[in-house]
Structure formats: structure tokens, C-alpha cells
Design an enzyme around this catalytic site. Structure first.
Site, PDB file in Angstrom:
ATOM      1  N   LYS A 165       0.861  -1.191   0.000  1.00  0.00           N
ATOM      2  CA  LYS A 165       0.000   0.000   0.000  1.00  0.00           C
ATOM      3  C   LYS A 165       0.901   1.247   0.000  1.00  0.00           C
ATOM      4  O   LYS A 165       2.021   1.162   0.481  1.00  0.00           O
ATOM      5  CB  LYS A 165      -0.903   0.020   1.237  1.00  0.00           C
ATOM      6  CG  LYS A 165      -1.691  -1.264   1.482  1.00  0.00           C
ATOM      7  CD  LYS A 165      -2.884  -1.371   0.571  1.00  0.00           C
ATOM      8  CE  LYS A 165      -3.704  -2.622   0.882  1.00  0.00           C
ATOM      9  NZ  LYS A 165      -4.782  -2.850  -0.070  1.00  0.00           N
ATOM     10  N   HIS A 284      -6.640 -13.437  -7.531  1.00  0.00           N
ATOM     11  CA  HIS A 284      -7.454 -12.480  -6.771  1.00  0.00           C
ATOM     12  C   HIS A 284      -8.879 -12.516  -7.305  1.00  0.00           C
ATOM     13  O   HIS A 284      -9.084 -12.744  -8.488  1.00  0.00           O
ATOM     14  CB  HIS A 284      -6.878 -11.065  -6.895  1.00  0.00           C
ATOM     15  CG  HIS A 284      -7.475 -10.127  -5.891  1.00  0.00           C
ATOM     16  ND1 HIS A 284      -8.714  -9.561  -6.069  1.00  0.00           N
ATOM     17  CD2 HIS A 284      -7.038  -9.698  -4.689  1.00  0.00           C
ATOM     18  CE1 HIS A 284      -9.002  -8.803  -5.015  1.00  0.00           C
ATOM     19  NE2 HIS A 284      -8.004  -8.869  -4.163  1.00  0.00           N
TER      20      HIS A 284
END
Length: 440
Positions: A165, A284
């Protein structure tokens, strides 16, 4: 001769309560909410018809084939307890309706036009039974759980990961630096966020290069094998394979794909490439909640999980039971078993409508990710067991001292939990105490 035009009730042909299902049939459990005034038998038969050989009227070309051989059949109906006008319709499909080795074709039939059908207010596919005769036509996961452990030389504990992140906006150089810090601190994997592909601020080739540097540096310093899920998802299959090929040339152990937005055809293509070239494949599930979040319409995630095991992937995100994303514990554990185990018994309390025998298809590691942190480690160790990947994004990078100390904290907590469990301690009761002791 013998052909009679006109509209007939579906149930005359497609509702067959005396049908004995075959070993080779693909079985589906649909949760139906019929429109007012539509009997459940007619609604169930309509689902079977529209997802197999039927159309709204009798056609003369029906006489040119054996419909009895090819049609789907609604063979059982049960009212859903506690819900008004909701039924589970069980439908059996003959194997010959589907192309071998194609999840795309399977879904085009079973969850195609029928979901927009007027006679139904809502429709949800709750489960599918994939017979061995069909699953054996798929390659499945590129490598599976055991081969992955052998490649990584990591045994007896869950694997640790972390999503880098901020997910968008870092330059490739800074991105590589964040990866290095996390891996050096003790994580097994770091991860591209699902929406990191090849944007103006960080082109894919630059990212791959700086990440490879971080991998080699952290491996040299820790003596452990490290990986980063390099997201190969792209706008075309050709571009996706180009990225996977570059990852292989750099010596990266694992690549990543967004299987729902990328599509099953692209996913199966990539899974075949990964097996042929020794790459692990992380999957994902971006977009899954569009399909699976409504309780009465769409598709349950356990169906998407089974589809992924057929299409191919070594890891897949499976919710957390404890973090920021929704998930009911028993039901989540049900599809976690469907991903990992070879044989899973029918168990309605866990949402498993059919006994599923995967025969020799390798298992998939479930990934717990989304709002989890160090204090969840005891619960996660207990819930998911050793064959899982625990991914702490903000739970690593949000550490007040930085990425590497955050990674150290996660690794220490995990190893303490695994050791406490192996010594017979009760993690549910003593988990926090175990972690406090480990920090001293």
C-alpha cells in the site's frame, strides 16, 4: 407428422421428480424466488429448460435430436425454511451438454440467460457437483499445495503475505523498496494490489525489475525463498502472457491474475502457461461481490471457488471470517475445504449441497486477506490451519516503526501461535496471552 406447434408448460418435459441422477451428471442447486402465481414446479422446470435445451415454444427441429438424452431435468424441489416463496431447485445436466476443459462454456449454459428469466423474481446458484468424468478434462491448479511447499521449502505453518500500500501511486523504485522491507522482515510473499496493472505512474516492466531486485536482495539476507505476486492481468491474453514470460525470465517464483475481471478463458490460458513454466499462480477475486453478495440472486462464492479450482490457480482469496470483509464462519470453512481437500462430504450446515470428489485435481491454498492484523493471528491459525496464506496489508505497513518491523511482528506472532497450538494450548482462549509472551 407428430409435430404440434404451440407454447407448452415447461414442467411437462423438464420437471422429472422420479429421475435417478447419474454419476456423470453435473448437478446444480438453485435458490429460486418465482414470480407471484408461478408454481415452483414450473419455475424449476423453466430453469432446467432454459439452461439446457429448451426455448419458449415447441420447435419442429426438436424432432431431429433426442431431447431426452440432452435436456436438463429439475429432479427435486424443497421449500427454504423461514423464507416466503423461496425454493431450492435441484437440476441435473447430462455431461454431453458441456465442452471438455472449459469453465467458460460450463458457465455460459448454467448461469447464462436463465438469470434474466421473466417467470423468476430472483435466482441464485448455490452449489454445483462436478463429476470426476468432467473434472478430469481440466488441468486445474498449476502446481497445488504440496508442490508449492516443496518449491518454497516452507512447512508446518501458514504462509505470510502482505499487499503493498498505497495500492496506486508509488513509483516502481519506491514500490520495490517497500517489497524489500517486508520480505527482509520475515514475510514469505508480498503482493501487487489487484488494480496494479500497468499505469502511467508505474509501468509493469519497471515494477517487475525493481521487485526482482528486492526478491534477490531479501533472499540473500534471510536465506529463505521469497516471492512477490507479480500481477500479469492485462487487457489482452497476449499481453498477459508477455508479462508472465518476463516474470519467468527474471526468475520470479509466482505471478498473479484477477480471474473474474480477466475472465475464465484468460485464466485457464495463464494456468497452463504457469504449469509449463514452473510458475506458481496467485488468484485475486476482484468483482466477486457483484456476483455473490446478494442472498437471493447471483451465485454463491463456493461455485466461483470450484470454478477456479477447475480453471487453475494455486492461491485464491477466500475472505477472513474476522477482518473487514463479510464472511460467515461455517460457510467460509465449507468452501475453504472445497478448495483444499480431495473429497468433501455433503453438509448443508456448511452450505455444501453435494458430495464433491475432486479425484486427483491439486488443491488451492485459501488466502485470508482484508482488514486483519497481528491480534487476529490466533483465530486465523485455528480457523484456517497450516494450509493457508495470511495476508496483512495495513496490518504490516501500518506498524508505527515501518514495514520491516511490521513484518517481524507478524512473523513472530504467527510462529508463536503455531508453536502454542502444537503444544496443545487453546488459541481461542489464550491467543492474546500467547502473543503478549512472544513480544517480550
Amino acid at each position: 407428422v407428430g409435430f404440434k406447434a404451440g407454447v407448452k408448460d415447461y414442467r411437462l418435459n423438464y420437471y422429472t421428480p422420479d429421475y435417478q441422477t447419474k454419476e456423470t451428471d453435473i448437478l446444480a442447486a438453485f435458490r429460486m424466488t418465482p414470480q407471484p402465481g408461478v408454481p415452483p414446479e414450473e419455475a424449476g422446470a423453466a430453469v432446467a429448460a432454459e439452461s439446457s435445451t429448451g426455448t419458449w415454444t415447441t420447435v419442429w427441429t426438436d424432432g431431429l435430436t433426442s431431447l431426452d438424452r440432452y435436456k436438463g431435468r429439475c429432479y427435486d424441489l424443497e421449500a427454504v425454511p423461514g423464507e416466503e416463496n423461496q425454493y431450492i431447485a435441484y437440476v441435473a445436466y447430462p455431461l454431453d451438454l458441456f465442452e471438455e476443459g472449459s469453465v467458460t462454456n460450463l458457465f455460459t449454459s448454467i448461469v447464462g440467460n436463465v438469470f434474466g428469466f421473466k417467470a423468476l423474481r430472483a435466482l441464485r446458484l448455490e452449489d454445483l457437483r462436478i463429476p470426476p468424468a468432467y473434472s478430469k478434462t481440466f488441468q486445474g491448479p498449476p502446481h497445488g499445495i504440496q508442490v508449492e511447499r516443496d518449491k518454497l521449502n516452507k512447512y508446518g505453518r501458514p504462509l505470510l503475505g502482505c499487499t503493498i500500500k498505497p495500492k496506486l501511486g508509488l513509483s516502481a523504485k519506491n514500490y520495490g523498496r517497500a517489497v524489500y522491507e517486508c520480505l527482509r522482515g520475515g514475510l514469505d510473499f508480498t503482493k501487487d494490489d489487484e488494480n496494479v496493472n500497468s499505469q502511467p505512474f508505474m509501468r509493469w516492466r519497471d515494477r517487475f525489475l525493481f521487485v526482482a531486485e528486492a526478491l534477490y536482495k531479501s533472499q540473500a539476507e534471510t536465506g529463505e525463498i521469497k516471492g512477490h505476486y507479480l500481477n500479469a492481468t492485462a487487457g489482452t491474453c497476449e499481453e498477459m502472457l508477455k508479462r508472465a514470460e518476463f516474470a519467468r525470465e527474471l526468475g520470479a517464483p509466482i505471478v498473479m491474475h484477477d480471474y473474474l475481471t480477466g475472465g475464465f478463458t484468460a485464466n485457464t490460458t495463464l494456468a497452463h502457461y504457469c504449469r509449463d513454466n514452473g510458475l506458481l499462480l496467485h488468484i485475486h477475486r476482484a468483482m466477486h461481490a457483484v456476483i455473490d453478495r446478494q442472498k437471493n440472486h447471483g451465485m454463491h462464492f463456493r461455485v466461483l471457488a470450484k470454478a477456479l479450482r477447475l480453471s487453475g490457480g494455486d492461491h485464491i482469496h477466500a475472505g477472513t471470517v474476522v477482518g473487514k470483509l463479510e464472511g460467515e464462519r461455517q460457510v467460509t470453512l465449507g468452501f475453504v475445504d472445497l478448495l483444499r481437500d480431495d473429497y468433501i462430504e455433503k453438509d448443508r450446515s456448511r452450505g455444501i449441497y453435494f458430495t464433491q470428489d475432486w479425484v486427483s485435481l491439486p488443491g488451492v491454498l485459501p488466502v485470508a486477506s482484508g482488514g486483519i492484523h497481528v491480534w487476529h493471528x490466533p483465530a486465523l491459525t485455528e480457523i484456517f490451519g497450516d494450509d493457508s496464506v495470511l495476508q496483512f496489508g495495513g496490518g504490516t505497513l501500518g506498524h508505527p516503526w515501518g514495514n520491516a518491523p511490521g513484518a517481524v511482528a507478524n512473523r513472530v506472532a504467527l510462529e508463536a501461535c503455531v508453536q502454542a497450538r502444537n503444544e496443545g494450548r487453546d488459541l481461542a482462549r489464550e491467543g492474546n496471552e500467547v502473543i503478549r509472551e512472544a513480544t517480550k
